[in-house]
Write an enzyme that holds these catalytic residues in place. Structure first.
Site, mmCIF file in Angstrom:
data_model
loop_
_atom_site.group_PDB
_atom_site.id
_atom_site.type_symbol
_atom_site.label_atom_id
_atom_site.label_comp_id
_atom_site.label_asym_id
_atom_site.label_seq_id
_atom_site.Cartn_x
_atom_site.Cartn_y
_atom_site.Cartn_z
ATOM 1 N N GLN A 1 -4.481 -4.713 7.144
ATOM 2 C CA GLN A 1 -5.477 -5.650 6.593
ATOM 3 C C GLN A 1 -5.451 -6.997 7.303
ATOM 4 O O GLN A 1 -6.186 -7.907 6.931
ATOM 5 C CB GLN A 1 -5.225 -5.873 5.103
ATOM 6 C CG GLN A 1 -5.430 -4.647 4.247
ATOM 7 C CD GLN A 1 -6.878 -4.204 4.171
ATOM 8 O OE1 GLN A 1 -7.798 -4.945 4.525
ATOM 9 N NE2 GLN A 1 -7.097 -2.987 3.714
ATOM 10 N N LYS B 1 -10.449 -0.352 10.310
ATOM 11 C CA LYS B 1 -10.753 -1.546 9.509
ATOM 12 C C LYS B 1 -11.122 -2.730 10.401
ATOM 13 O O LYS B 1 -11.576 -3.758 9.915
ATOM 14 C CB LYS B 1 -9.549 -1.916 8.636
ATOM 15 C CG LYS B 1 -9.184 -0.849 7.591
ATOM 16 C CD LYS B 1 -7.980 -1.298 6.791
ATOM 17 C CE LYS B 1 -7.280 -0.159 6.080
ATOM 18 N NZ LYS B 1 -8.027 0.415 4.956
ATOM 19 N N CYS C 1 -4.859 2.384 -3.702
ATOM 20 C CA CYS C 1 -3.589 2.859 -3.122
ATOM 21 C C CYS C 1 -2.454 1.873 -3.346
ATOM 22 O O CYS C 1 -1.544 1.755 -2.529
ATOM 23 C CB CYS C 1 -3.723 3.163 -1.630
ATOM 24 S SG CYS C 1 -4.836 4.517 -1.293
ATOM 25 N N HIS D 1 0.872 -1.172 0.000
ATOM 26 C CA HIS D 1 0.000 0.000 0.000
ATOM 27 C C HIS D 1 0.917 1.233 0.000
ATOM 28 O O HIS D 1 2.024 1.185 0.546
ATOM 29 C CB HIS D 1 -0.839 -0.045 1.279
ATOM 30 C CG HIS D 1 -1.916 0.989 1.385
ATOM 31 N ND1 HIS D 1 -1.651 2.304 1.693
ATOM 32 C CD2 HIS D 1 -3.255 0.899 1.250
ATOM 33 C CE1 HIS D 1 -2.796 2.975 1.740
ATOM 34 N NE2 HIS D 1 -3.792 2.148 1.472
ATOM 35 N N ASP E 1 3.143 -4.122 8.098
ATOM 36 C CA ASP E 1 1.927 -3.329 7.944
ATOM 37 C C ASP E 1 0.760 -4.285 8.160
ATOM 38 O O ASP E 1 0.451 -5.108 7.304
ATOM 39 C CB ASP E 1 1.895 -2.712 6.533
ATOM 40 C CG ASP E 1 0.570 -2.021 6.235
ATOM 41 O OD1 ASP E 1 -0.330 -2.030 7.105
ATOM 42 O OD2 ASP E 1 0.430 -1.477 5.116
#
Lengths: 152, 393
Positions: free
Chosen positions: B186, B209, B350, B106, B183
């Site tokens: 998600q 999220k 993104c 991303h 990261d």
């Protein structure tokens, strides 16, 4: 029931209104699509939100836009908009082309554009302003509207 | 109801809906004990401070951090990664140093590192992906010979859904002497996350999220790293002593939380973490695995023209289904689906370099969360048939 958040011409319309036959026709078989040789000015415009890109090319002779073409890919709205815009400016004097405003393009499209799709509809108009600027024929008051954008 | 239809929300990878438990907890803070934290010597100030720190403990438990002081509240994963790139990065990256990323990052885990290496004259290298979106670990092995200072990659791809083999990659990176930042934006809503088991050094994620409010997020990092890092933002809260010409900084994590924090959002994040833990992250993952398997079976059967991207094995994939209908731009797909109350994302999500790598201008993306159902996927299949009718393909 949610029916939309906008006002005036940017009010979301029903889908049948948005994807009218002539819009889809311009999308499938865009007019003036292709590279023109020895263009006097060209500009590649992009919509970073959706990856749409068009390159607009102009040939000018005796102050008249005698050749125009565009290439690129994008959604039905951006492609139909470029097709209609290039039809409109072909054969016109630069002075008339520089006076061609965003609202005129929306009228040509003849559909209600929601804020989220305004950027698609305006990609060709924004590119045209850059091309005119290169030709020294831009009208600085002729700006392309830009809605508040959603984050990527 | 959206456009006369019941909402089918398939954009959870962008942001999730929020459960009542989260909204109620934030509401209670604002209505019953709204006050600043770490200041008030009065009842509601003390209560606000206690709840804020309780939220930190809940978040720590959620990702099995060994010490809740290793949790820094941020606005989102983006801010957490920027914190590391500005604070750790500016102290530890210098001329010629290499940072290894992947082709599927991303922009949030790409642009901060671009800015850092441009400033420090360092280099970025990228682990490539296969055509179905799996990281090439054989190439990673080769890149590690460059002795990178940092390896930073996504746990679960926001665009393809790929679940990366974090533990294996962390072991490889550590063996080569690199630190590892994950990261997790998600991942935290969808798969069990245990930072001790993963073995990474930094783990960044967003709250919004994972059923928590917008503007909540966190960075986890090992204590010794956080202690050695200089402050990122400066001001109140992050100091111990301030003189006119110098200051002493606070302990971690408050050293990194300058200014009045988003107390209500942090409390909401803590409740969301508890909510997910009560559901059980193994059960959450199993539910989404089932939805992915169902979507990968139903969509190509009902909509034969559909092009699907990403790993075809549901075991390797989180609840993200990117797709295209040939001849129809994803914007137009999303617009027509909206007519039936179906919300999907259209664009490059993104991840512009990833779309370039796959030679795609854009994709449409359906994504799931705990509240998603098989009926949602049926509705999507039906909606896509309507899209094809409008465009006559």
């Amino acid at each position: 029931m949610l029916v939309g958040i906008g006002v005036s011409r940017y009010t979301p319309a029903s889908m049948d209104d948005l994807y009218r036959d002539y819009i889809l026709e311009h999308y499938r078989r865009p007019h003036n699509f292709g590279v023109i040789e020895d263009a006097d000015a060209s500009y590649e415009g992009a919509n970073p939100l959706c990856g749409d890109r068009i390159t607009l090319m102009l040939g000018v002779k005796d102050g008249i836009v005698d050749r125009v073409g565009f290439t690129g890919r994008g959604c039905a709205i951006s492609q139909a908009s470029a097709s209609l815009l290039t039809d409109e400016i072909k054969g016109k004097p630069l002075s008339a082309v520089s006076a061609f405003r965003a609202d005129d393009l929306l009228d040509l499209l003849g559909i209600e554009i929601s804020p989220a799709r305004l950027k698609c509809a305006m990609l060709s108009h924004d590119s045209l302003q850059h091309v005119l600027s290169d030709l020294g024929a831009a009208d600085p008051t002729n700006t392309t509207p830009s809605p508040a954008e959603a984050g990527a | 109801m959206i456009n006369g239809h019941k909402l089918v929300y398939l954009d959870s990878a962008s942001s999730s809906q929020k459960p009542s438990a989260v909204i109620d907890a934030m509401d209670a803070y604002y209505r019953e004990y709204n006050a600043n934290v770490h200041r008030g010597i009065y009842t509601i100030g003390e209560k606000a401070t206690a709840e804020y720190e309780k939220a930190r403990a809940r978040v720590a438990r959620f990702i099995n951090a060994p010490d809740s002081h290793e949790i820094v509240f941020t606005r989102n994963a983006t801010e957490a990664i920027n914190l590391v790139s500005y604070s750790w990065g500016r102290r530890n990256i210098s001329r010629g140093d290499v940072i290894v990323l992947t082709e599927m990052e991303h922009h949030a885990n790409l642009v901060p590192w671009q800015i850092l290496v441009q400033e420090k004259d360092g280099d970025l290298e990228f682990i490539p992906i296969t055509d179905d979106g799996i990281l090439r670990l054989d190439v990673f092995e080769v890149l590690l010979r460059l002795k990178p200072k940092l390896v930073a990659f996504t746990h679960v791809s926001n665009t393809l859904g790929t679940i990366n083999p974090v533990r294996e990659m962390v072991e490889m990176a550590h063996a080569a002497g690199a630190l590892v930042l994950i990261d997790g934006a998600q991942a935290v809503p969808h798969v069990p996350v245990d930072v001790q088991e993963l073995g990474c050094d930094f783990y960044a994620f967003s709250g919004h999220k994972m059923l928590a409010p917008m503007g909540s997020g966190a960075l986890w990092a090992r204590r010794e790293l956080l202690e050695a890092m200089p402050p990122f933002l400066a001001g109140g809260e992050m100091i111990r002593e301030v003189h006119l010409r110098r200051s002493e900084f606070n302990e971690i994590p408050w050293k990194f939380e300058a200014g009045t924090p988003a107390v209500g959002d942090a409390i909401g994040l803590g409740v969301a973490a508890e909510y997910l833990q009560a559901l059980g992250m193994d059960a959450v993952r199993e539910h989404e695995r089932d939805l992915v398997a169902y979507a990968l079976e139903v969509l190509p059967r009902e909509v034969p023209a559909i092009e699907l991207y990403g790993p075809l094995d549901p075991d390797l994939r989180g609840g993200v289904i990117p797709f295209n209908l040939p001849g129809i731009h994803p914007h137009d797909v999303a617009q027509v689906l909206d007519r039936f109350g179906i919300a999907v994302r259209a664009g490059h999500h993104c991840t512009m370099p990833l779309h370039e790598r796959l030679d795609l201008a854009a994709t449409a993306r359906a994504s799931f969360n705990v509240y998603s159902t098989r009926e949602d996927i049926d509705a999507l299949a039906g909606g896509l048939m309507e899209v094809q009718k409008v465009f006559n393909v």
